[in-house]
Scaffold this active site. Structure first.
Site, PDB file in Angstrom:
ATOM      1  N   HIS A 148       0.812  -1.221   0.000  1.00  0.00           N
ATOM      2  CA  HIS A 148       0.000   0.000   0.000  1.00  0.00           C
ATOM      3  C   HIS A 148       0.847   1.274   0.000  1.00  0.00           C
ATOM      4  O   HIS A 148       0.298   2.372  -0.167  1.00  0.00           O
ATOM      5  CB  HIS A 148      -0.913   0.037   1.228  1.00  0.00           C
ATOM      6  N   ASP A 185      -3.159 -10.403  -2.217  1.00  0.00           N
ATOM      7  CA  ASP A 185      -3.691  -9.861  -0.969  1.00  0.00           C
ATOM      8  C   ASP A 185      -5.125  -9.413  -1.227  1.00  0.00           C
ATOM      9  O   ASP A 185      -5.446  -8.934  -2.321  1.00  0.00           O
ATOM     10  CB  ASP A 185      -2.827  -8.681  -0.532  1.00  0.00           C
ATOM     11  N   HIS A 187      -6.683  -6.901  -0.336  1.00  0.00           N
ATOM     12  CA  HIS A 187      -6.798  -5.455  -0.539  1.00  0.00           C
ATOM     13  C   HIS A 187      -6.022  -5.031  -1.783  1.00  0.00           C
ATOM     14  O   HIS A 187      -4.980  -5.621  -2.088  1.00  0.00           O
ATOM     15  CB  HIS A 187      -6.275  -4.699   0.687  1.00  0.00           C
ATOM     16  N   ASP A 273      -5.084 -12.546   3.603  1.00  0.00           N
ATOM     17  CA  ASP A 273      -6.327 -12.008   4.140  1.00  0.00           C
ATOM     18  C   ASP A 273      -7.541 -12.297   3.264  1.00  0.00           C
ATOM     19  O   ASP A 273      -8.656 -11.900   3.608  1.00  0.00           O
ATOM     20  CB  ASP A 273      -6.208 -10.504   4.429  1.00  0.00           C
TER      21      ASP A 273
END
Length: 373
Positions: A148, A185, A187, A273
């Site tokens: 990120h 991931d 996200h 996740d």
């Protein structure tokens, strides 16, 4: 370090990465130096998911079959290829002063700068060893995560862009003209996307739960800019996609994109996740999903780039389930005969999407694939 000359899988980790803490979020004694933080120090991004993965590797005996190593911190020269000096200097000063927070959901304690540089260093050294032929493939247990992080604005627990730093270091050595980064991931990998958005020498692919985090990135229409147009692929999925859907995404979208791009190395931003027990996401992937996805990526790497495949640890917040998913990934990477079974296998099986939902997801995947043509 393994003494088995036939084993070619590297595992890069360092206990100090587990000591990254929430700093100003922590309601405990000040941490830093020789004072180890308690649990997550206020962060959902807990060291225990990573520590328990390393422990499971030790208990199963798999650690002894790997080439295990730490790494030096990424050098300032390495960091400056991605992050401006102003950001690094502010981060370092705040870290030396006891910690703080530079961006959104990125708290850190004293020494946080050095730990983040070490996390990036694990990925950088792992990629260097792959490109030099010292190992065939590798797993970097990096913490804090990195996908990120933008050049001058950290977010989502990510303080330095681990994968981007590793890629730029390899390119500076003239070792990786064409790099593919697959981010599974849950996200969106907004930092990696941003850093390479206008370039064609890095193909970025992100499979993520739509509108989870960040809310304003990861759209299907975001395909890159200028020279990078067409070299960024976002695959936003609705909540609830499980084993069948994720494998279909790899087969219908990811594999053809990689085969067309023909990378010199494949890097996976390996977040767990999307796992069924994750507390902050709503996907239904299993230990077997991660094993099958890894097998597909390993096969593609063997076919396209002489087996050069690097997994860099990202998110995943179930202290119970992440270690088993990670163990399965490393089982497949290494080709070991050691197997740790899913302790929640029966419950996981019952909770998988039914045939009707899988058919709906297949339709969504088909629409995404058609839009990317």
């Amino acid at each position: 370090m393994s003494t088995d000359p036939t084993n070619r899988t590297g595992f890069y980790w360092d206990e100090r990465c587990f000591w990254h803490s929430g700093g100003n979020y922590a309601l405990t004694l000040p941490v830093g130096g020789y004072v180890q933080p308690l649990a997550a120090g206020g962060l959902p991004e807990s060291p225990e998911t990573k520590r328990r993965l390393k422990n499971l590797l030790d208990v199963s005996g798999l650690t002894s079959e790997l080439h295990v190593s730490s790494a030096p911190e990424a050098s300032r020269e390495d960091l400056l290829r991605v992050h401006p000096a102003s950001y690094l200097d502010e981060f370092k000063a705040m870290s030396d002063a006891g910690g703080g927070e530079l961006g959104l959901r990125t708290p850190f304690g004293r020494g946080g700068y050095e730990i983040a540089a070490l996390s990036a260093g694990l990925a950088t050294t792992a990629l260097a060893d792959i490109m030099a032929g010292r190992v065939d493939n590798a797993y970097a247990l990096s913490r804090p995560p990195g996908h990120h992080c933008l050049p001058d604005w950290p977010n989502g627990f990510c303080l330095m862009a681990n994968i981007a730093i590793a890629v730029e270091a390899a390119k500076a050595r003239g070792e990786a003209p064409r790099v593919a980064v697959l981010d599974w991931d849950v996200h969106h990998g907004n930092g990696t996307e941003h850093i390479f958005y206008d370039r064609d020498d890095v193909l970025t692919i992100s499979i993520h739960q739509e509108n989870n985090y960040p809310l304003d990135t990861g759209a299907l229409a975001d395909r890159g800019r200028d020279a990078g147009e067409g070299y960024n692929i976002n695959i936003p999925l609705p909540p609830g996609v499980g084993h069948v859907g994720y494998l279909e995404v790899l087969d219908r979208i990811v594999a053809p994109a990689l085969e067309d791009y023909k990378p010199d190395v494949i890097i996976v931003a390996c977040g767990f996740d999307a796992g069924i027990y994750d507390p902050i996401a709503r996907m239904c992937c299993t230990m077997e999903t991660y094993g099958e996805m890894t097998a597909r990526m390993k096969s593609l790497a063997e076919r396209l780039c002489e087996g050069r495949l690097l997994m860099v640890h990202e998110g995943g917040y179930s202290e119970v389930y992440v270690p088993f998913c990670g163990h399965r990934v490393i089982e497949v990477l290494s080709g070991t005969q050691i197997r740790v079974e899913d302790p929640m296998a029966e419950t996981v099986r019952i909770r998988q999407p039914n045939d009707g939902f899988n058919a709906y997801i297949s339709g969504v995947i088909g629409e995404i694939a058609a839009a990317l043509v």
